[in-house]
Design an enzyme around this catalytic site. Structure first.
Site, PDB file in Angstrom:
ATOM      1  N   ILE A 226      -4.131  -7.734  -0.972  1.00 43.23           N
ATOM      2  CA  ILE A 226      -3.515  -9.029  -1.252  1.00 43.23           C
ATOM      3  C   ILE A 226      -4.025 -10.085  -0.348  1.00 43.23           C
ATOM      4  O   ILE A 226      -4.066 -11.135  -0.986  1.00 43.23           O
ATOM      5  CB  ILE A 226      -1.820  -8.977  -0.769  1.00 43.23           C
ATOM      6  CG1 ILE A 226      -1.231  -7.665  -1.535  1.00 43.23           C
ATOM      7  CG2 ILE A 226      -1.105 -10.127  -1.159  1.00 43.23           C
ATOM      8  CD1 ILE A 226      -1.033  -8.036  -3.079  1.00 43.23           C
TER       9      ILE A 226
ATOM     10  N   CYS B 234       0.824  -1.151   0.211  1.00 40.81           N
ATOM     11  CA  CYS B 234      -0.163   0.112   0.075  1.00 40.81           C
ATOM     12  C   CYS B 234       0.961   1.117   0.071  1.00 40.81           C
ATOM     13  O   CYS B 234       2.083   1.181   0.110  1.00 40.81           O
ATOM     14  CB  CYS B 234      -0.986   0.071   1.191  1.00 40.81           C
ATOM     15  SG  CYS B 234      -1.965  -1.540   1.485  1.00 40.81           S
TER      16      CYS B 234
ATOM     17  N   ASP C 174      -3.894  -8.602   7.376  1.00 44.89           N
ATOM     18  CA  ASP C 174      -2.578  -8.569   8.361  1.00 44.89           C
ATOM     19  C   ASP C 174      -2.101  -7.410   8.985  1.00 44.89           C
ATOM     20  O   ASP C 174      -2.078  -7.128  10.224  1.00 44.89           O
ATOM     21  CB  ASP C 174      -1.323  -8.918   7.532  1.00 44.89           C
ATOM     22  CG  ASP C 174      -1.049  -8.062   6.491  1.00 44.89           C
ATOM     23  OD1 ASP C 174      -1.690  -7.448   6.121  1.00 44.89           O
ATOM     24  OD2 ASP C 174       0.213  -8.049   5.894  1.00 44.89           O
TER      25      ASP C 174
END
Length: 937
Positions: free
Chosen positions: A55, A2, A102
């Site tokens: 992702i 990002c 995450d």
């Protein structure tokens, strides 16, 4: 993967730190880093913005993430490979996590560890956490510096961002330059952290965190690059087994993704091992991607990459490029790379990323192995220095004395061998600027410095490490060039194409393991690099890959690229009358370096020139573009600046004969221009088709079209001259005195902004006398750039500043549009150039170029006679051209025929004298280099 940005207030009564519009502008300046999602968070005293490339947990991973109570927020750029394990631990402790993303673990980890969150993470990251209760922000960068983070303190606000252009979009950062950083950049070719090109901006160093609270701002180190501490007693088998175990663990952890995943495969040792380890840990075939350069010849590794791909059953994709490619756009490259960087590998890696991004969202790469295990020539040089130091003093003196009298590379080796310590040794290996050149080149604020900026950088990285040459060199490389050169362009070039690249060799556990491997296992007996990895790779990848000589990702030389590009973008920036670099570098010295490099007199400074041109592109193009306008328009990667409405006017003259088929297309092209010509004069020199009647019809539709009939021209002047005389007749027929007059062929067409951009070039550069666009022609069904590599301008689109046209008139009729008007212009102080990034279509039928192979060469021979060429020089030039085009021998016939017929020669004595001075064997060599560049583009 990002992009993040934000503003944090330092103490005081909490307030709005930045407007929502400016936060949006900062965030969206990084759209390329995260095209899938965007999010912002604003509260008194803080503003966070994030762009997301999805992702893991593609649908639910919206950033920034709050904790359960909404008082702690977290966001990141990167990937946290141990997030699944941490998530299980947090849930066991009662934390509520709603996604598999995450990033969501960050605010919860903060609740448990406070400012020590980075120590718990395994991955590549730049994170930002906001604690609203304590009004504290924690901003951290991963241990190896794989992901970038810039920051600056302006008054009581700290601004941070993943890219410099996002930071600048805040409008809070001034454009003042850091001259100490520029000084070291001229030596290294990159900006070493924490410095940046801008005086008020810093890079957060790898393994560091920034803590901002009411007490102030503090920078803390949470991880240090491991010192070389070799562990004795193990065999190469032991070390190799441990190396592969650590590497495979790092590879497996980097296979997590909810999107397509692949690998960069160069065909070298490092990437091949990565791909092989991926293959034995994946159920589906690995998607592999390779790029090669046509000029590399036998050093092109595409065949090796295919060999590895075939050996593991990969789904392989490849692309071949040319370092002379006319499509190289220095402004776009600079915008992508974000700060000046003199490393041509970025060109290849950008193309490789673009190729991979068409098929996958994530790739793995072999970057980092060379710095950990000794893979470069300089590591062999360091090992040689260690061996050299053990020789008797007389032997050392004899060797260095002989080396000092050798060529440049040998002299550099001598400086490396006799360097008194690791700092001097590394500077001797990589320095681009010697003391003599420094004195001639540096001006103003740079000349006032002590010249030791690069030395201070190296000494700071080295610290108190013992002077063991190879160990010290590896220790410096892992903290310097790896971070601020290679990882820098890896991140920017891949993110420019919205592609995530993961680097298993740079897992911090892998790095810590490699620091314990003895240097003798890394470079063995000076000649064998990465010895332990090669030993361990036997049986994993083909032996051919292990045993071949290292080539590197970009084997093409800077010199070859510079020679191919020197007539285009490089000259546009380095030789402009008032470059930005002239504030601190001597333009005359730079021009001399360019000229001597182009003609082959002195090619030692190619890397320095590359550093200067990339600095100039950044100063004159990237920096102004990144600073927001008064209107605060958001910046995006794909936005190209539109030239402003030029104040100059222009007229067009087109000499024609039997061009009825082409004129309507040209008329439509001129009518569609954003800036239309004041007049278009069509001069007919004796057409037998409907050219004249068609032109009259067009004139009824467009009142700025004028027909001049001059059939006598073709009957009264020698062959080749009607087009020249037709142009002169057209100029005489112009009703006004426009600032620019353009000679245009009938068989061309233009993009709507073509003449607006052409006029802008004349407006920006008052010494530009003749200019034009870059022709593209049909070849095998595709438009291919012909790319003029010199300062000469295409005859089909040839624009004259009116004052220059007055200086070069009358035109030399026997020369046609290979004429010496450009030489006359140069003698009178003007300069000329093809705008290589301004294409126009030349509608020559396919095969026409090859269908008349002898005529152009005989015409050149006649022209050479007209210019007063000596017979021996014309013969040498013809033979020189035959290496690429046998028909060039027709030059000799054309020259001889003109001489036998006693045809006239140029009457301008000054021009003839200058032409004779240019006739040398050296000029032939330079001409050949440019021809090769043009042929391969």
């Amino acid at each position: 993967m990002c992009g993040i940005c934000g503003v944090v207030q330092v103490g005081g009564e909490a307030r709005e730190v930045i407007s929502p519009e400016v936060l949006n502008q900062m965030t969206d300046a990084m759209t390329h880093r995260g095209p899938n999602d965007r999010g912002i968070m604003q509260a008194p005293g803080v503003a966070f913005g994030a762009r997301r490339l999805s992702i893991v947990d593609v649908e639910a991973g919206h950033q920034p993430f709050p904790n359960e109570t909404g008082d702690i927020w977290g966001m990141q750029n990167g990937e946290l490979y141990n997030h699944a394990e941490i998530t299980r631990q947090l849930k066991a402790e009662g934390h509520v996590l709603r996604t598999r993303c995450d990033t969501e673990i960050l605010p919860h980890l903060y609740e448990r560890y406070g400012t020590h969150v980075p120590e718990q993470l395994r991955g590549k990251f730049a994170i930002a956490i906001w604690d609203g209760t304590r009004r504290r922000a924690v901003i951290a960068r991963d241990r190896l510096g794989v992901k970038p983070l810039y920051w600056a303190q302006v008054g009581d606000r700290v601004i941070f961002a993943s890219e410099l252009k996002s930071l600048l979009a805040s409008g809070l950062i001034g454009p003042d330059l850091d001259y100490e950083a520029i000084d070291s950049y001229l030596t290294f070719g990159f900006f070493s952290g924490p410095r940046t090109p801008l005086a008020g901006v810093s890079k957060l160093m790898p393994g560091h965190r920034l803590v901002i609270d009411e007490s102030g701002v503090s920078v803390e180190r949470y991880w240090a690059y491991p010192r070389p501490e070799a562990q004795p007693g193990l065999t190469v088998d032991d070390w190799g087994e441990g190396l592969i175990a650590e590497l495979e663990d790092a590879v497996k952890s980097r296979l997590m993704a909810d999107v397509p995943l692949g690998a960069m495969l160069s065909g070298g040792l490092d990437s091949s091992v990565i791909v092989a380890l991926m293959a034995r840990n994946m159920s589906e075939p690995v998607k592999t991607f390779s790029v090669g350069f046509a000029e590399d010849g036998k050093k092109n590794e595409l065949s090796d990459a295919k060999l590895v791909a075939d050996s593991i059953g990969a789904e392989h994709h490849e692309l071949q490029l040319s370092v002379s490619d006319a499509a190289v756009d220095l402004e776009t490259l600079s915008w992508q790379i974000d700060e000046p960087l003199a490393d041509l590998s970025s060109l290849g890696f950008s193309a490789l990323s673009e190729l991979a991004a068409k098929h996958v969202t994530v790739t793995l790469s072999g970057q980092g192995a060379d710095e950990l295990l000794g893979g470069y020539n300089k590591h062999q040089a360091a090992a040689a220095a260690a061996a050299f130091s053990r020789l008797p003093a007389p032997a050392r003196a004899a060797i260095t004395s002989a080396a000092r009298r050798g060529p440049g590379k040998v002299q550099r080796m001598a400086r490396t061998l006799e360097a008194p310590g690791s700092v001097d040794r590394l500077l001797a290996m990589s320095g681009k600027l010697d003391d003599d050149l420094r004195g001639r080149l540096l001006r103003g604020p740079l000349a006032e410095l002590d010249g030791d900026a690069a030395r201070r950088v190296v000494a700071e990285r080295l610290g108190d490490i013992a002077d063991e040459p190879l160990a010290a060199t590896l220790y410096i490389d892992g903290q310097l060039a790896l971070v601020d050169d290679m990882l820098h362009y890896f991140d920017r070039a891949s993110m420019a194409h919205s592609l995530e690249v993961r680097v298993p060799f740079l897992d911090h556990k892998m790095v810590e393991y490699c620091a314990t491997i003895p240097t003798a296992m890394k470079v063995r007996r000076v000649t064998t690099t990465k010895h332990v990895l090669k030993h361990a790779a036997r049986g994993i990848i083909p032996d051919r890959i292990i045993d071949k000589q290292k080539i590197g990702f970009f084997a093409g030389s800077v010199d070859r690229w510079f020679a191919a590009q020197a007539g285009g973008g490089i000259s546009d920036f380095l030789l402009t009358p008032s470059p930005r670099y002239a504030e601190f570098l001597d333009r005359g010295t730079v021009a001399s370096l360019v000229r001597r490099h182009a003609d082959g007199t002195d090619t030692r400074n190619g890397r320095l020139l590359l550093a200067i041109v990339m600095l100039e592109v950044w100063l004159s193009s990237t920096l102004p573009r990144a600073i927001p306008s008064a209107g605060g328009a958001p910046l995006t990667l794909d936005t190209k600046p539109v030239p402003s409405e030029p104040e100059l006017s222009y007229a067009v003259v087109t000499p024609v004969r039997d061009e009825a088929e082409n004129l309507p297309r040209l008329a439509a092209s001129l009518a569609s221009q954003t800036v239309t010509p004041t007049q278009w004069v069509v001069v007919d020199t004796g057409s037998t088709d409907d050219t004249c009647s068609l032109t009259r019809t067009l004139a009824t539709e467009h009142p700025w079209i004028t027909l001049v009939e001059a059939p006598e021209i073709a009957r009264t002047v020698e062959r080749g001259a009607p087009i020249v005389r037709g142009f002169e007749r057209g100029v005489a027929a112009l009703a006004g005195r426009d600032e620019v007059v353009v000679k245009v062929d009938a068989d061309v067409s233009f993009e709507p902004d073509h003449f607006q951009r052409l006029l802008s070039a004349f407006a920006e550069d008052r010494s530009l006398g003749i200019a034009g666009g870059n022709a593209v022609e049909l070849e095998d069904g595709q438009w291919v750039a012909r790319y003029n590599t010199g300062s000469s301008v295409w005859g089909a689109d040839r624009a004259y500043r009116r004052e220059c046209l007055d200086d070069v008139m009358p035109l030399e009729r026997s020369m046609g549009w290979d004429g010496i008007d450009e030489l006359k212009a140069h003698l009178r102080g003007w300069h000329t150039r093809t705008l290589v990034n301004l294409p126009f279509k030349h509608h020559r039928g396919e095969g026409e170029r090859d269908g008349h192979r002898l005529k152009p060469w005989t015409a050149r021979g006649r022209a050479a006679h007209y210019m007063g060429y000596r017979g021996w020089f014309l013969t040498l030039r013809a033979l020189h051209h035959t290496r690429s085009e046998p028909a060039a021998l027709a030059m000799i016939w054309g020259y001889a025929a003109a001489a036998l017929k006693r045809q006239p020669v140029c009457s301008d004595a000054e021009v003839r004298a200058e032409l004779r001075r240019s006739q040398s064997v050296r000029s032939l060599r330079a001409r050949r280099r440019r021809a090769i560049g043009a042929a391969t583009s």
